[in-house]
Design a protein around this motif. Structure first.
Motif, PDB file in Angstrom:
ATOM      1  N   VAL A  85       0.830  -1.207   0.000  1.00  0.00           N
ATOM      2  CA  VAL A  85       0.000   0.000   0.000  1.00  0.00           C
ATOM      3  C   VAL A  85       0.862   1.253   0.000  1.00  0.00           C
ATOM      4  O   VAL A  85       0.611   2.198  -0.762  1.00  0.00           O
ATOM      5  CB  VAL A  85      -0.962   0.000   1.205  1.00  0.00           C
ATOM      6  CG1 VAL A  85      -1.675   1.346   1.330  1.00  0.00           C
ATOM      7  CG2 VAL A  85      -1.981  -1.116   1.063  1.00  0.00           C
ATOM      8  N   ALA A  86       1.893   1.288   0.850  1.00  0.00           N
ATOM      9  CA  ALA A  86       2.715   2.500   0.980  1.00  0.00           C
ATOM     10  C   ALA A  86       3.838   2.545  -0.052  1.00  0.00           C
ATOM     11  O   ALA A  86       4.070   3.586  -0.678  1.00  0.00           O
ATOM     12  CB  ALA A  86       3.293   2.586   2.388  1.00  0.00           C
ATOM     13  N   GLY A  87       4.550   1.421  -0.216  1.00  0.00           N
ATOM     14  CA  GLY A  87       5.734   1.443  -1.065  1.00  0.00           C
ATOM     15  C   GLY A  87       5.464   1.269  -2.532  1.00  0.00           C
ATOM     16  O   GLY A  87       6.174   1.842  -3.378  1.00  0.00           O
ATOM     17  N   VAL A  88       4.457   0.485  -2.888  1.00  0.00           N
ATOM     18  CA  VAL A  88       4.178   0.210  -4.302  1.00  0.00           C
ATOM     19  C   VAL A  88       3.050   1.087  -4.821  1.00  0.00           C
ATOM     20  O   VAL A  88       3.197   1.777  -5.834  1.00  0.00           O
ATOM     21  CB  VAL A  88       3.832  -1.291  -4.497  1.00  0.00           C
ATOM     22  CG1 VAL A  88       3.491  -1.565  -5.963  1.00  0.00           C
ATOM     23  CG2 VAL A  88       4.982  -2.171  -4.036  1.00  0.00           C
ATOM     24  N   ILE A  89       1.919   1.093  -4.121  1.00  0.00           N
ATOM     25  CA  ILE A  89       0.779   1.901  -4.564  1.00  0.00           C
ATOM     26  C   ILE A  89       1.010   3.376  -4.284  1.00  0.00           C
ATOM     27  O   ILE A  89       0.527   4.246  -5.003  1.00  0.00           O
ATOM     28  CB  ILE A  89      -0.510   1.396  -3.888  1.00  0.00           C
ATOM     29  CG1 ILE A  89      -0.770  -0.061  -4.290  1.00  0.00           C
ATOM     30  CG2 ILE A  89      -1.703   2.262  -4.262  1.00  0.00           C
ATOM     31  CD1 ILE A  89      -1.934  -0.705  -3.580  1.00  0.00           C
ATOM     32  N   GLY A  90       1.769   3.695  -3.217  1.00  0.00           N
ATOM     33  CA  GLY A  90       2.094   5.082  -2.931  1.00  0.00           C
ATOM     34  C   GLY A  90       1.119   5.770  -1.999  1.00  0.00           C
ATOM     35  O   GLY A  90       1.043   7.004  -1.987  1.00  0.00           O
ATOM     36  N   GLU A  91       0.384   5.002  -1.192  1.00  0.00           N
ATOM     37  CA  GLU A  91      -0.530   5.607  -0.226  1.00  0.00           C
ATOM     38  C   GLU A  91       0.121   5.619   1.158  1.00  0.00           C
ATOM     39  O   GLU A  91       1.342   5.599   1.279  1.00  0.00           O
ATOM     40  CB  GLU A  91      -1.860   4.850  -0.231  1.00  0.00           C
ATOM     41  CG  GLU A  91      -2.635   4.974  -1.529  1.00  0.00           C
ATOM     42  CD  GLU A  91      -3.043   6.405  -1.851  1.00  0.00           C
ATOM     43  OE1 GLU A  91      -3.231   7.196  -0.902  1.00  0.00           O
ATOM     44  OE2 GLU A  91      -3.168   6.737  -3.034  1.00  0.00           O
ATOM     45  N   LEU A  92      -0.663   5.601   2.220  1.00  0.00           N
ATOM     46  CA  LEU A  92      -0.147   5.798   3.569  1.00  0.00           C
ATOM     47  C   LEU A  92       0.395   4.504   4.160  1.00  0.00           C
ATOM     48  O   LEU A  92      -0.074   3.408   3.846  1.00  0.00           O
ATOM     49  CB  LEU A  92      -1.251   6.345   4.474  1.00  0.00           C
ATOM     50  CG  LEU A  92      -1.875   7.674   4.067  1.00  0.00           C
ATOM     51  CD1 LEU A  92      -3.001   8.026   5.031  1.00  0.00           C
ATOM     52  CD2 LEU A  92      -0.835   8.785   4.045  1.00  0.00           C
ATOM     53  N   TRP A  93       1.361   4.634   5.060  1.00  0.00           N
ATOM     54  CA  TRP A  93       1.933   3.495   5.768  1.00  0.00           C
ATOM     55  C   TRP A  93       1.080   3.180   6.989  1.00  0.00           C
ATOM     56  O   TRP A  93       0.667   4.071   7.725  1.00  0.00           O
ATOM     57  CB  TRP A  93       3.365   3.798   6.212  1.00  0.00           C
ATOM     58  CG  TRP A  93       3.935   2.748   7.121  1.00  0.00           C
ATOM     59  CD1 TRP A  93       3.974   2.766   8.485  1.00  0.00           C
ATOM     60  CD2 TRP A  93       4.514   1.502   6.724  1.00  0.00           C
ATOM     61  NE1 TRP A  93       4.559   1.613   8.965  1.00  0.00           N
ATOM     62  CE2 TRP A  93       4.893   0.819   7.909  1.00  0.00           C
ATOM     63  CE3 TRP A  93       4.757   0.896   5.482  1.00  0.00           C
ATOM     64  CZ2 TRP A  93       5.504  -0.440   7.872  1.00  0.00           C
ATOM     65  CZ3 TRP A  93       5.353  -0.350   5.455  1.00  0.00           C
ATOM     66  CH2 TRP A  93       5.725  -1.008   6.642  1.00  0.00           C
ATOM     67  N   ALA A  94       0.802   1.895   7.184  1.00  0.00           N
ATOM     68  CA  ALA A  94       0.081   1.426   8.373  1.00  0.00           C
ATOM     69  C   ALA A  94       1.041   0.641   9.248  1.00  0.00           C
ATOM     70  O   ALA A  94       1.695  -0.302   8.780  1.00  0.00           O
ATOM     71  CB  ALA A  94      -1.107   0.556   7.970  1.00  0.00           C
ATOM     72  N   ALA A  95       1.146   1.020  10.513  1.00  0.00           N
ATOM     73  CA  ALA A  95       2.019   0.316  11.446  1.00  0.00           C
ATOM     74  C   ALA A  95       1.529  -1.116  11.647  1.00  0.00           C
ATOM     75  O   ALA A  95       0.349  -1.433  11.452  1.00  0.00           O
ATOM     76  CB  ALA A  95       2.058   1.054  12.783  1.00  0.00           C
ATOM     77  N   VAL A  96       2.444  -1.990  12.060  1.00  0.00           N
ATOM     78  CA  VAL A  96       2.135  -3.402  12.258  1.00  0.00           C
ATOM     79  C   VAL A  96       2.471  -3.769  13.697  1.00  0.00           C
ATOM     80  O   VAL A  96       3.649  -3.787  14.061  1.00  0.00           O
ATOM     81  CB  VAL A  96       2.943  -4.294  11.289  1.00  0.00           C
ATOM     82  CG1 VAL A  96       2.525  -5.752  11.426  1.00  0.00           C
ATOM     83  CG2 VAL A  96       2.776  -3.816   9.850  1.00  0.00           C
ATOM     84  N   PRO A  97       1.474  -4.037  14.549  1.00  0.00           N
ATOM     85  CA  PRO A  97       1.791  -4.515  15.906  1.00  0.00           C
ATOM     86  C   PRO A  97       2.675  -5.752  15.854  1.00  0.00           C
ATOM     87  O   PRO A  97       2.593  -6.553  14.920  1.00  0.00           O
ATOM     88  CB  PRO A  97       0.407  -4.823  16.497  1.00  0.00           C
ATOM     89  CG  PRO A  97      -0.524  -3.945  15.740  1.00  0.00           C
ATOM     90  CD  PRO A  97       0.032  -3.862  14.346  1.00  0.00           C
TER      91      PRO A  97
END
Length: 619
Positions: free
Chosen positions: A311-323
Motif C-alpha cells: 500500500v505504501a511502497g508500491v501503490i504510494g498511499e499511507l503506511w500502516a504500522a504493524v503490531p
C-alpha cells in the motif's frame, strides 16, 4: 491537487474546484448502485449455475478442479476442502489489501465520488465474494457422500459440511455490509470512521471466516482414514497459516490506530491487540502444537507487513504500522510448557501474560513503530484493558481449539465461559467509549512562519490553552491534518503548562481538514484550525487567520463533519440493533459450529505418558 500541476494559483484552483464533481455525503448515486447490483447479481447467477450444474452432473469443471486441488496443496483432504480452503485464503488476502488501501485513501483523500470511483473497493468486493464463493463450493461439492457426521442436511440426499455453510454465511454477512452501508449513509450521513457499524460488518465477516475455515479443515481431516492423511508437517503448516490468518482478521479492527488517526481513546488499542493475540495464538498453540504460536505470528507479520509495503511502497498511499505480536506468542509458548494439557488454564494464564508482559513489549515497540505511541497517561487503565482482552481472548481461543479437537467442557460451563468472555470484552469496549468533552476551555492559536499562497498555505503555530491546567499529562496533543491528499500528524512540543508549539508546518489550504486533537484521560476533544468549504453538506470554509481563539469541543463534530444532525436517537438505536442482531447471529452460528464438531467428531484423548523406570527399592 490539479493546481499543483498547473501552477496557476488560487484563482485557477477555485475554478478547478468548481468544475470537479461534488463528492456525495449521503449515499452513492443511483446509477452506481444499479451497476453494482447488476454486477453482483450476475456473479451470483454464474456461481449458482455452476453449483446447480455440478449437482445435476451437467457441469464437470468443479469436479476436475477439486481433484486437481486434492493432488496439490490440499492433499490428504477431500475435494470439498482441498478446493475451497485455498480459494478462501487467497480471497482473504485480496480483501485485506483492498481494505488497507481503501482506509488509506479515505484518510488521505476523504470521501470518494461513489463506490465504483474508488479503485480500492474492487479488491474488497472480489475478496469478499471469493470468501462467499469458497463457502458455496464447500456446500455443493460433496455429491454421493455424506461429508462427515457433523454435516448439515440440505435435502434428502444432499449433506453439506458445517464449515462450508458457516464460511458461506460469513462471506454473505460481509457482503451484506455494502448495501447496508449505503443505507446507513443515506440516513445518518458519512461516518468517516472504521468503527461505523456497517464497516464493522465488512471487517468482522472476513476476519471470522477463519473460524469457519478451521471447522472445514477439521471436517475434511476426519473424512479421510489415517492411511491417506497428509504428512504431519503439512497439517501443522496449514493450521499455523489458519491461526495466523485469524490473528490478521482480528487485528484489522485496529486499523485506525495503525494509521495514526483513531477516533477513540488510546486504551482501546492494547485491548484489541491483547484480544486478538489471546484468541488466535492460544487457539493455534493448542490446535497445531509446539511452536505454532510463534509461526502464526511470523505468518501474520509476513502478510500484514507485506500489505503495508504494497500500500505504501508500491501503490504510494499511507503506511500502516504493524503490531509486533512476537512477545505475545512467546508468552503463550512459555505458558504452554506447563499448561498444554489444561486448555482453559492455559488460556487464562496466557491472557494475563499477554496483558502484562505483552503490553510492556508493545509499549516499547510502539515508541518507534506507532504514529501515536502509548504514553504513561494510559499505563494503569491500558494494562487493565489488555488483561481483560487477553484473558477473554485466551479462554475463547481455548474453547475453539478444544472444540476442533473434539473435546469441549460441559455444555453449561462452555456456554458460561463464552458468554462471560463476550460480556467482559463488551464492558471493556464500553468503558473505552466513555469520554468527556470539557466545557469552558479554549485555545488561542498564533500562526508562525506562514508560507505559500492561498492554494499552498502552511504555517507553524503556538497554542495556549486556557485555563492552563485544561491539558495535563495527555495521551496526545497533536495537530492532525487529513483528507487533503495526505496525512499530517504532528506531536506538539510542551513549552510550559498549557502552552504548546508545533514541530513542523501544518497544511492550511485546499481540501485539508486540520485540527488540534487532545486526548487526556477520558477527554477526547479538538479545536478546528482550518476546514474547507463542503457544498455537499452545506458547510462553509473555516479559515485560519493569523491569530484566533476557539473553544475546545467534541472532535467528532470536526472529524465527522458529514454526519447529519437532527436524526432521532431511536432511529440510530434501531439501525444499530439490526447490525448487532446480524453480528450476534454470525458469532453464535460459529459457536454452534465448533460445538457441533466437538460433539459429533470426537477424538480420543491423548494416551498418558509412559511411566519412567521405577526407582530401586531401598535396602
Amino acid at each position: 491537487m490539479l493546481d499543483h500541476l498547473t501552477g496557476t494559483g488560487a484563482g485557477a484552483a477555485l475554478r478547478l474546484a468548481a468544475e470537479t464533481p461534488a463528492r456525495p455525503a449521503g449515499g452513492a448515486a443511483l446509477d452506481q448502485i444499479l451497476i453494482a447490483s447488476t454486477g453482483a447479481a450476475a456473479l451470483t447467477a454464474v456461481l449458482l449455475v455452476f453449483g446447480w450444474g455440478h449437482r445435476t452432473g451437467r457441469v464437470t469443471a468443479l469436479t476436475r478442479l477439486a481433484r486437481l486441488a486434492e493432488r496439490g496443496p490440499g492433499r490428504g483432504t477431500p475435494g470439498w476442502v482441498a478446493l475451497p480452503l485455498p480459494v478462501a485464503m487467497a480471497s482473504l488476502l485480496i480483501a485485506l489489501l483492498g481494505m488497507y488501501w481503501d482506509i488509506s485513501l479515505h484518510i488521505s483523500h476523504g470521501r470518494d465520488e461513489g463506490p465504483l470511483a474508488n479503485i480500492a473497493h474492487y479488491p474488497i468486493l472480489i475478496g469478499l465474494f471469493g470468501i462467499f464463493t469458497a463457502g458455496v463450493l464447500a456446500v455443493v461439492l460433496p455429491k454421493g457422500e455424506r461429508p462427515g457426521a457433523a454435516s448439515v442436511r440440505i435435502t434428502r440426499d444432499w449433506h453439506a459440511p458445517a464449515g462450508g455453510v458457516l464460511l458461506a454465511g460469513a462471506g454473505f454477512y460481509a457482503l451484506l455490509g455494502f448495501p447496508l452501508d449505503d443505507v446507513w449513509h443515506r440516513i445518518f450521513g458519512q461516518d468517516v470512521t472504521l468503527w461505523g457499524p456497517t464497516h464493522l460488518m465488512l471487517i468482522g465477516g472476513a476476519g471470522l471466516s477463519l473460524v469457519a475455515m478451521a471447522i472445514l479443515e477439521r471436517e475434511g481431516r476426519s473424512a479421510r482414514p489415517a492411511a491417506v492423511q497428509p504428512p504431519g508437517w503439512v497439517r501443522y503448516a496449514r493450521r499455523c497459516m489458519i491461526g495466523g490468518g485469524l490473528l490478521i482478521g482480528l487485528s484489522v479492527f485496529q486499523a485506525e490506530y495503525d494509521f495514526g488517526v483513531p477516533q477513540f481513546r488510546l486504551v482501546h488499542q492494547p485491548l484489541l491487540i491483547a484480544l486478538a493475540a489471546g484468541c488466535a495464538l492460544v487457539a493455534v498453540r493448542l490446535w497445531a502444537g509446539r511452536g505454532a504460536a510463534v509461526l502464526a505470528a511470523a505468518f501474520y507479520m509476513l502478510v500484514r507487513g507485506g500489505v503495508s509495503v504494497l500500500v505504501a511502497g508500491v501503490i504510494g498511499e499511507l503506511w500502516a504500522a504493524v503490531p509486533l505480536y512476537f512477545a505475545e506468542a512467546l508468552c503463550v509458548e512459555v505458558a504452554a510448557l506447563a499448561l498444554a494439557r489444561r486448555p482453559l488454564a492455559l488460556g487464562a494464564v496466557s491472557g494475563v501474560l499477554i496483558g502484562t508482559a505483552g503490553f510492556g513489549a508493545e509499549y516499547a515497540y510502539g515508541q518507534a513503530a506507532f504514529r501515536l505511541p502509548w504514553t504513561p497517561d494510559i499505563l494503569a487503565e491500558g494494562m487493565a484493558m489488555a488483561v481483560t482482552g487477553g484473558v477473554a481472548g485466551g479462554l475463547c481461543g481455548a474453547l475453539l481449539a478444544e472444540g476442533l479437537a473434539g473435546r469441549v467442557p460441559r455444555r453449561a460451563a462452555a456456554r458460561g465461559i463464552f458468554a462471560g468472555a463476550i460480556l467482559a470484552v463488551s464492558a471493556a469496549v464500553a468503558n473505552g467509549l466513555v469520554i468527556d468533552v470539557p466545557e469552558g476551555p479554549a485555545a488561542t492559536v498564533t500562526l508562525t512562519g506562514v508560507r505559500g499562497d492561498a492554494a499552498h498555505r502552511t504555517a507553524g503555530a503556538r497554542i495556549v490553552f486556557s485555563p492552563a491546567g485544561a491539558v495535563d499529562g495527555p495521551a496526545w496533543v497533536t495537530v492532525t491534518g487529513w483528507q487533503g491528499r495526505g496525512l499530517h500528524v504532528d506531536h506538539l512540543v510542551r513549552e510550559r503548562e498549557g502552552v504548546y508549539r508545533t514541530r513542523e508546518p501544518m497544511p492550511l489550504h485546499g481540501d485539508w481538514k486540520t485540527l488540534i486533537r487532545i486526548h487526556d484521560g477520558r477527554t477526547l476533544a479538538g479545536v478546528p484550525v482550518y476546514l474547507p468549504a463542503d457544498p455537499a453538506i452545506g458547510a462553509k470554509e473555516l479559515p485560519a487567520p493569523a491569530r484566533f481563539t476557539r473553544p475546545v469541543q467534541s472532535e467528532r463534530s470536526i472529524l465527522q463533519r458529514e454526519l447529519k444532525t437532527g436524526v432521532p436517537g431511536w432511529l440510530w438505536a434501531a439501525c444499530s440493533a439490526v447490525v448487532l442482531a446480524c453480528t450476534l447471529a454470525l458469532v453464535l452460528s460459529l459457536g454452534w459450529g465448533v460445538a457441533r464438531i466437538a460433539r459429533r467428531l470426537p477424538e480420543p484423548a491423548p494416551a498418558p505418558a509412559a511411566p519412567g523406570p521405577r526407582a530401586k527399592a531401598g535396602p
